[in-house]
Design a protein around this motif. Structure first.
Motif, PDB file in Angstrom:
ATOM      1  N   ILE A   7       0.843  -1.209   0.000  1.00 44.97           N
ATOM      2  CA  ILE A   7       0.000   0.000   0.000  1.00 44.97           C
ATOM      3  C   ILE A   7       0.877   1.258   0.000  1.00 44.97           C
ATOM      4  O   ILE A   7       0.634   2.186  -0.768  1.00 44.97           O
ATOM      5  CB  ILE A   7      -0.971  -0.005   1.199  1.00 44.97           C
ATOM      6  N   HIS A  11       0.823   4.065  -2.880  1.00 46.52           N
ATOM      7  CA  HIS A  11       0.538   5.473  -2.556  1.00 46.52           C
ATOM      8  C   HIS A  11       1.635   6.390  -3.096  1.00 46.52           C
ATOM      9  O   HIS A  11       1.364   7.466  -3.621  1.00 46.52           O
ATOM     10  CB  HIS A  11       0.419   5.668  -1.040  1.00 46.52           C
ATOM     11  N   HIS A  55      -5.777  -0.799  -6.784  1.00 42.22           N
ATOM     12  CA  HIS A  55      -5.439  -0.416  -5.413  1.00 42.22           C
ATOM     13  C   HIS A  55      -6.687  -0.340  -4.524  1.00 42.22           C
ATOM     14  O   HIS A  55      -6.738  -0.978  -3.468  1.00 42.22           O
ATOM     15  CB  HIS A  55      -4.710   0.930  -5.453  1.00 42.22           C
ATOM     16  N   GLU A  59      -8.047  -2.633  -1.055  1.00 42.53           N
ATOM     17  CA  GLU A  59      -8.381  -2.045   0.250  1.00 42.53           C
ATOM     18  C   GLU A  59      -9.825  -2.387   0.625  1.00 42.53           C
ATOM     19  O   GLU A  59     -10.099  -2.831   1.740  1.00 42.53           O
ATOM     20  CB  GLU A  59      -8.175  -0.525   0.201  1.00 42.53           C
ATOM     21  N   HIS A 127      -6.853  11.828   0.334  1.00 43.23           N
ATOM     22  CA  HIS A 127      -7.224  10.434   0.619  1.00 43.23           C
ATOM     23  C   HIS A 127      -5.993   9.608   1.018  1.00 43.23           C
ATOM     24  O   HIS A 127      -6.015   8.885   2.018  1.00 43.23           O
ATOM     25  CB  HIS A 127      -7.891   9.831  -0.621  1.00 43.23           C
ATOM     26  N   GLU A 131      -5.274   7.838   4.752  1.00 44.55           N
ATOM     27  CA  GLU A 131      -4.926   6.420   4.953  1.00 44.55           C
ATOM     28  C   GLU A 131      -3.557   6.275   5.626  1.00 44.55           C
ATOM     29  O   GLU A 131      -3.380   5.432   6.510  1.00 44.55           O
ATOM     30  CB  GLU A 131      -4.950   5.680   3.611  1.00 44.55           C
TER      31      GLU A 131
HETATM   32 FE   LIG Z   1      -4.893   3.619  -0.509  1.00 42.28          FE
END
Ligand SMILES: [Fe+2]
Ligand SMILES: [Fe+2]
Length: 191
Positions: A7, A11, A55, A59, A127, A131
């Motif tokens: 992740i 990102h 992605h 999640e 966002h 996260e």
């Molecule tokens: Fe994410």
């Protein structure tokens, strides 16, 4: 916790692409670059293929499900993030349509495309920030090793195809990075 590493890496890559999009738009507005529709199209293709199709589903379907089961108090946070995912996919469609309009009306179409792209960039960075700041530390603290084993296995099975040497999105990502002028990409610096 391979899932968290995956992740983080996704990102970083998405953050780089949207920052590069911002840089390209700033350069067009400032008159230091002409619109490169091959580049802009590749960026929107990346946004469609990687966050929307790869992605966010990982999640939604794996990490969020495990967190809701193990940490009920994170329900509001997860709801916000799920809403962002839905909204992000809708925004991609708007971006694509606005890019087509811009390409059809190069002199008058920049403002609308720029406004839609800027909203998308801001929302995406917010966002990712939420996260990174709120979700991942909570997951790291509260999920058990057994829960991580299941999440890691699912993430490994659905590994992002651009990080490997032969992944189809790696080619797309490399194309974007090499088309974007320095300092954000590897392309020739603008005058
Ligand atoms: Fe994410
Ligand atoms: Fe997300």
């Amino acid at each position: 916790m391979k899932a968290i590493d995956i992740i983080h890496a996704e990102h970083r890559a998405l953050g780089a692409v949207v920052q590069a999009l911002r840089f390209v738009l700033d350069s067009i507005r400032a008159g230091s670059a002409k619109p490169d529709f091959v580049l802009l199209d590749a960026m929107i293709e990346y946004i469609t293929e990687v966050p929307d199709r790869l992605h966010h589903p990982k999640e939604d379907e794996v990490l969020f499900v495990a967190m809701l089961r193990a940490i009920p108090e994170c329900a509001d946070l997860i709801q916000q993030l799920q809403h962002d995912h839905v909204h992000g996919a809708q925004s991609t469609l708007h971006l694509r349509a606005a890019l087509a309009q811009y390409q059809a009306h190069v002199t008058s179409g920049l403002d609308v495309f720029d406004a839609i792209a800027t909203r998308y960039i801001d929302a995406t960075l917010a966002h990712i920030g939420l996260e990174e700041r709120a979700l991942l530390p909570l997951a790291r603290r509260q999920l058990t090793p057994a829960e991580w084993a299941g999440i890691d296995a699912a993430f490994e099975a659905n590994k992002d195809p651009w990080s490997g040497p032969t992944g189809e999105f790696r080619t797309l990502f490399t194309r974007i990075v090499s088309m974007v002028p320095a300092p954000y990409g590897l392309g020739a610096a603008l005058d």
